[in-house]
Design an enzyme around this catalytic site. Structure first.
Site, PDB file in Angstrom:
ATOM      1  N   GLY A  11       6.614   0.353  -5.856  1.00  0.00           N
ATOM      2  CA  GLY A  11       5.509  -0.604  -5.883  1.00  0.00           C
ATOM      3  C   GLY A  11       5.519  -1.449  -4.628  1.00  0.00           C
ATOM      4  N   GLN A  27       3.831  -8.745   0.539  1.00  0.00           N
ATOM      5  CA  GLN A  27       5.050  -8.192   1.156  1.00  0.00           C
ATOM      6  C   GLN A  27       4.779  -7.626   2.547  1.00  0.00           C
ATOM      7  OE1 GLN A  27       6.098  -5.888  -2.645  1.00  0.00           O
ATOM      8  NE2 GLN A  27       8.123  -6.384  -1.818  1.00  0.00           N
ATOM      9  N   CYS A  42      14.034  -5.050  -5.092  1.00  0.00           N
ATOM     10  CA  CYS A  42      12.812  -5.486  -4.419  1.00  0.00           C
ATOM     11  C   CYS A  42      12.935  -5.165  -2.934  1.00  0.00           C
ATOM     12  CB  CYS A  42      12.594  -6.985  -4.609  1.00  0.00           C
ATOM     13  SG  CYS A  42      11.059  -7.574  -3.863  1.00  0.00           S
ATOM     14  N   LEU A  43      11.901  -4.548  -2.384  1.00  0.00           N
ATOM     15  CA  LEU A  43      11.942  -4.168  -0.967  1.00  0.00           C
ATOM     16  C   LEU A  43      12.047  -5.409  -0.069  1.00  0.00           C
ATOM     17  CD1 LEU A  43       9.171  -1.415  -1.034  1.00  0.00           C
ATOM     18  CD2 LEU A  43      11.650  -1.048  -0.777  1.00  0.00           C
ATOM     19  N   HIS A 103       6.615  -6.711 -12.204  1.00  0.00           N
ATOM     20  CA  HIS A 103       7.286  -7.101 -10.949  1.00  0.00           C
ATOM     21  C   HIS A 103       6.248  -7.370  -9.851  1.00  0.00           C
ATOM     22  CE1 HIS A 103      10.605  -6.466  -7.834  1.00  0.00           C
ATOM     23  NE2 HIS A 103       9.511  -6.364  -7.108  1.00  0.00           N
ATOM     24  N   GLU A 104       5.267  -6.490  -9.732  1.00  0.00           N
ATOM     25  CA  GLU A 104       4.246  -6.664  -8.674  1.00  0.00           C
ATOM     26  C   GLU A 104       3.360  -7.870  -8.961  1.00  0.00           C
ATOM     27  OE1 GLU A 104       4.924  -5.178  -6.178  1.00  0.00           O
ATOM     28  OE2 GLU A 104       6.156  -3.627  -7.062  1.00  0.00           O
ATOM     29  N   HIS A 142       4.838 -11.032  -7.739  1.00  0.00           N
ATOM     30  CA  HIS A 142       4.682 -11.269  -6.291  1.00  0.00           C
ATOM     31  C   HIS A 142       3.373 -12.008  -5.977  1.00  0.00           C
ATOM     32  CE1 HIS A 142       8.015  -9.314  -4.248  1.00  0.00           C
ATOM     33  NE2 HIS A 142       7.870  -8.196  -4.950  1.00  0.00           N
TER      34      HIS A 142
HETATM   35  O1  GNR Z   1      10.890  -0.061  -5.217  1.00  0.00           O
HETATM   36  C1  GNR Z   1      11.023  -0.869  -6.136  1.00  0.00           C
HETATM   37  N1  GNR Z   1      11.781  -0.532  -7.200  1.00  0.00           N
HETATM   38  C2  GNR Z   1      11.812  -1.270  -8.372  1.00  0.00           C
HETATM   39  C3  GNR Z   1      12.820  -0.981  -9.299  1.00  0.00           C
HETATM   40  C4  GNR Z   1      12.880  -1.653 -10.479  1.00  0.00           C
HETATM   41  C5  GNR Z   1      11.935  -2.621 -10.765  1.00  0.00           C
HETATM   42  C6  GNR Z   1      10.958  -2.938  -9.861  1.00  0.00           C
HETATM   43  C7  GNR Z   1      10.895  -2.269  -8.665  1.00  0.00           C
HETATM   44  S1  GNR Z   1       9.628  -2.651  -7.544  1.00  0.00           S
HETATM   45  C8  GNR Z   1      10.399  -2.203  -6.043  1.00  0.00           C
HETATM   46  C9  GNR Z   1       9.439  -2.310  -4.875  1.00  0.00           C
HETATM   47  C10 GNR Z   1       9.051  -3.760  -4.683  1.00  0.00           C
HETATM   48  O2  GNR Z   1       9.768  -4.605  -4.213  1.00  0.00           O
HETATM   49  N2  GNR Z   1       7.854  -4.105  -5.085  1.00  0.00           N
HETATM   50  O3  GNR Z   1       7.445  -5.379  -4.983  1.00  0.00           O
HETATM   51 NI    NI Z   2       9.264  -6.582  -5.040  1.00  0.00          NI
END
Ligand code: GNR
Ligand code: NI
Length: 167
Positions: free
Chosen positions: A46, A51, A94-95, A136-137, A140
């Site tokens: 995601g 980001q 999270c990236l 999660h997204e 953000h």
């Molecule tokens: O790549 C991602 N892997 C992930 C693994 C578990 C729960 C959420 C994520 S999202 C993350 C990419 C990211 O930072 N998206 O904002």
């Molecule tokens: Ni993230």
């Protein structure tokens, strides 16, 4: 299309609240496509526009298993309109916070309403990893990060580490 640089901690941009998308114009579609390319390149499941430094309420997600066909999802102005009654813990990454994992307990299923890449309103009922990624997204878009689920002490240790690394 282009792979965009991903912003990491402690950049304060990650704490911004993103603005709704007014219309799905060519610039927004280009951003969506660049976000998908950036997410697949990373690789990640995601990515939120903030980001890559753009404070718009746009996320891209692909929670398909490795080796399976791609299932790209592009969402503008996503809103969770229903949540299931059960939760499940999952170790999230999270990236924007490389090499950090946080176990987070979230609703196991969610229904999300959004505008797709063609400007059409959609509703999607999701479970499992997809439901986790959607939540999660969406966090953000409101400046919320996985470290916010930790104690202040643990969060501050991580932030201090990233501040040191960025010097
Ligand atoms: O790549 C991602 N892997 C992930 C693994 C578990 C729960 C959420 C994520 S999202 C993350 C990419 C990211 O930072 N998206 O904002
Ligand atoms: Ni993230």
């Amino acid at each position: 299309m282009a792979v965009l640089p991903i912003i990491t901690l402690p950049d304060p941009v990650l704490r911004k609240i993103s603005d709704p998308v007014e219309s799905i114009d060519t610039a927004v579609v280009r951003l969506m496509d660049d976000m998908l390319e950036t997410m697949y390149d990373a690789p990640g499941i995601g990515l939120a526009a903030i980001q890559v430094g753009v404070p718009k309420r746009i996320v891209v997600i692909d929670a398909a298993d490795e080796g399976e066909p791609r299932q790209p999802l592009v969402m503008a102005n996503p809103e969770i309109i229903a949540i299931g009654s059960t939760t499940r813990p999952y170790e999230e990454g999270c990236l924007s916070i490389p090499d950090v994992r946080v176990e987070i307990e979230r609703p196991e299923t969610v229904t999300v309403r959004y505008i797709d890449r063609l400007g059409k309103q959609q509703e999607l009922a999701a479970g499992g990893l997809l439901a986790t990624a959607i939540q999660h997204e969406l966090d953000h878009l409101d400046g919320q990060l996985i470290i916010d689920f930790l104690s202040r002490l643990k969060r501050d240790i991580i932030i201090r580490k990233f501040k040191k690394m960025s010097r």
